[in-house]
Design a protein around this motif. Structure first.
Motif, PDB file in Angstrom:
ATOM      1  N   GLY A 115       0.810  -1.220   0.000  1.00  0.00           N
ATOM      2  CA  GLY A 115       0.000   0.000   0.000  1.00  0.00           C
ATOM      3  C   GLY A 115       0.837   1.260   0.000  1.00  0.00           C
ATOM      4  O   GLY A 115       1.937   1.303   0.548  1.00  0.00           O
ATOM      5  N   LYS A 116       0.300   2.287  -0.634  1.00  0.00           N
ATOM      6  CA  LYS A 116       1.008   3.562  -0.785  1.00  0.00           C
ATOM      7  C   LYS A 116       1.339   4.221   0.558  1.00  0.00           C
ATOM      8  O   LYS A 116       2.424   4.754   0.734  1.00  0.00           O
ATOM      9  N   GLU A 119       4.302   2.392   1.965  1.00  0.00           N
ATOM     10  CA  GLU A 119       5.489   2.691   1.161  1.00  0.00           C
ATOM     11  C   GLU A 119       6.007   4.094   1.456  1.00  0.00           C
ATOM     12  O   GLU A 119       7.209   4.294   1.643  1.00  0.00           O
ATOM     13  N   ASP A 120       5.112   5.075   1.486  1.00  0.00           N
ATOM     14  CA  ASP A 120       5.523   6.449   1.794  1.00  0.00           C
ATOM     15  C   ASP A 120       6.162   6.532   3.177  1.00  0.00           C
ATOM     16  O   ASP A 120       7.174   7.206   3.364  1.00  0.00           O
ATOM     17  N   ASP A 142      11.726  -4.670   0.771  1.00  0.00           N
ATOM     18  CA  ASP A 142      10.448  -4.548   0.073  1.00  0.00           C
ATOM     19  C   ASP A 142      10.050  -5.871  -0.586  1.00  0.00           C
ATOM     20  O   ASP A 142      10.559  -6.217  -1.655  1.00  0.00           O
TER      21      ASP A 142
END
Length: 187
Positions: A115-116, A119-120, A142
């Motif tokens: 999910g973004k 990740e952010d 990752d």
């Protein structure tokens, strides 16, 4: 995910107890509940822990049990940390929280969840927080892209190297560490 609307000070966070087994990070004064990790992420963190135990004394390895205060009233709970003897002494007999006056860990490893937002958090926010905290190495593992981003602190900023597939991970902080990047990721 913010779980209470009231902004907390670091002191309030360190004494916060809601009588649950929930784990939290503090982000800009707000509690964020940490969801349980996927089995894949747990296996990766445990595999790396087992590999580091070959070269680092057990007492210097922290696995999801020690939090670190970073800049901006944030408290992070990394997947894996390697601490120094000096930091171990500073933590001895206290809550497992690395506070700003304590030395920095030698290495922090985060295993990225899908999910973004995740990740952010791992690629952007923690990167700048850990650099500001003076952590010599930060690894972003990752599973989605099957790569390890190894960040080495140089003059206050991280320099990045990416390891994938059959490339051996090269650590400046732990030169005796010997592992092929692709071996980290379970089939």
């Amino acid at each position: 995910m913010v779980i209470i609307a009231k902004k907390l000070t670091l002191t309030e966070y360190l004494t916060y107890d809601d009588d649950t087994d929930n784990l939290y990070e503090l982000e800009d004064g707000y509690l964020s509940i940490m969801s349980p990790e996927s089995n894949q992420n747990n296996l990766i963190a445990l595999y790396l822990l087992s590999e580091f135990l070959k070269i680092v004394p057990f007492r210097l390895v922290c696995h999801k049990d020690t939090e670190i205060v970073t800049a901006g009233n944030r408290v992070r709970l990394p997947d894996l940390m390697i601490i120094t003897e000096e930091l171990l002494t500073a933590l001895y007999g206290k809550r497992a929280t690395i506070t700003p006056e304590m030395p920095a860990p030698a290495l922090v490893i985060e295993v990225v969840s899908p999910g973004k937002v995740n990740e952010d958090r791992d690629y952007r926010y923690k990167r700048s927080e850990y650099a500001a905290r003076g952590i010599l190495e930060y690894w972003i593992v990752d599973p989605q892209s099957e790569k390890v981003t190894l960040l080495t602190l140089v003059d206050g900023l991280y320099e990045e190297k990416i390891f994938q597939g059959d490339k051996s991970i090269v650590s400046h902080t732990f030169p005796e560490f010997n592992l092929i990047a692709g071996d980290i990721f379970p089939p």
